[in-house]
Design an enzyme around this catalytic site. Sequence first.
Site, mmCIF file in Angstrom:
data_model
loop_
_atom_site.group_PDB
_atom_site.id
_atom_site.type_symbol
_atom_site.label_atom_id
_atom_site.label_comp_id
_atom_site.label_asym_id
_atom_site.label_seq_id
_atom_site.Cartn_x
_atom_site.Cartn_y
_atom_site.Cartn_z
ATOM 1 N N GLU A 260 5.985 -6.008 3.619
ATOM 2 C CA GLU A 260 5.607 -5.044 4.647
ATOM 3 C C GLU A 260 4.360 -5.514 5.379
ATOM 4 O O GLU A 260 3.426 -5.988 4.733
ATOM 5 C CB GLU A 260 5.376 -3.665 4.012
ATOM 6 C CG GLU A 260 6.635 -3.081 3.381
ATOM 7 C CD GLU A 260 6.418 -1.695 2.788
ATOM 8 O OE1 GLU A 260 5.299 -1.151 2.904
ATOM 9 O OE2 GLU A 260 7.380 -1.156 2.207
ATOM 10 N N HIS A 279 7.372 2.738 6.118
ATOM 11 C CA HIS A 279 6.749 3.278 4.903
ATOM 12 C C HIS A 279 6.068 4.614 5.202
ATOM 13 O O HIS A 279 4.878 4.813 4.971
ATOM 14 C CB HIS A 279 5.743 2.278 4.318
ATOM 15 C CG HIS A 279 5.535 2.461 2.845
ATOM 16 N ND1 HIS A 279 5.330 1.404 1.985
ATOM 17 C CD2 HIS A 279 5.500 3.566 2.066
ATOM 18 C CE1 HIS A 279 5.166 1.863 0.747
ATOM 19 N NE2 HIS A 279 5.272 3.173 0.788
#
Length: 314
Positions: A260, A279
Amino acid sequence: MSRILITTDYLKPGDSVDQLLREHGHEPVYAPFRGQRQEGEIQQLLSGVSAAILASEPVTAKNLEGAEDLKVIARSGVGYDTIDLAAARDKGIRVCYAPGTNHHSVAELALGMIIASARNLVSVHNSVKDGNWPRQAGHELRGSTLGIIGFGPSGRALAHLGLALGMNVLVHTSHPNDDISGVEFVELESLLNRSDYVSLHTRANPQSPELIGAHSFRSMKPTAVLINTARGSLVDEDALVDALEAGTIAAAALDVFDSEPLPARSKLRNFDNVIVTSHLGGQTAEARERAGLAAAQEVIDVLQGKEPSHPVDF
């Protein structure tokens, strides 16, 4: 006055967390984490602070070198798999987290992803914005089967939501609890075979391979949808891409990834039947406030010599 490093990007000077720490005589120091840092930067930031409040930022043994004053790391969330617990233990650093602060937010996002997948909302939205007027049929959730893997707070919250919508709810967990009427506890293979929507709500295990891999996808219905709001490491992303390309499963909705931010080269960006978000599971204003204050209180307690409310066992 103790210096407290805060890297959670939504915590800011002057907010309720800042005020709470200052009321207890501490000095917050801000260095927001937004997906990447220069080599050695976090190591330098941890040097000279007594505590750190972090979101999902990785903390390795190397990062802790030189952190001689660091007494506690508090996660402003419920996951702590990005922290090297053994290295923290060796240096006598307490590690805490904030359970029970964002599970409703996570469950609601998972439900939103299920609805969006069932009604093709993202692809329809994009098509209408492009000037088209698609009239494709979606699916009702009532009467369909929701499989929940993991039965912690977010899994339980999603079970309630699924039942309220008239879904059949299957759960796979190592800690079954039958206090929610209408839930059926099953083995993993049975859940994968029977579910129309498979939603992950369990912790990652760094010592074991991905929970959902090629075999799992072959066990699922070709009409099934995978939803992951838990941890990216739970899913073999290469196997997921293969399953989507082969039509082994119908779709996926993912809020978390192995790396990420999601790399620009990721094939998961290229599917019309894959929803990807950044997220956001715990990112509601309400959950952020609860998580930030909980993490700050853990820091305050440890620095006062008290036992924290939510230490990580290691």
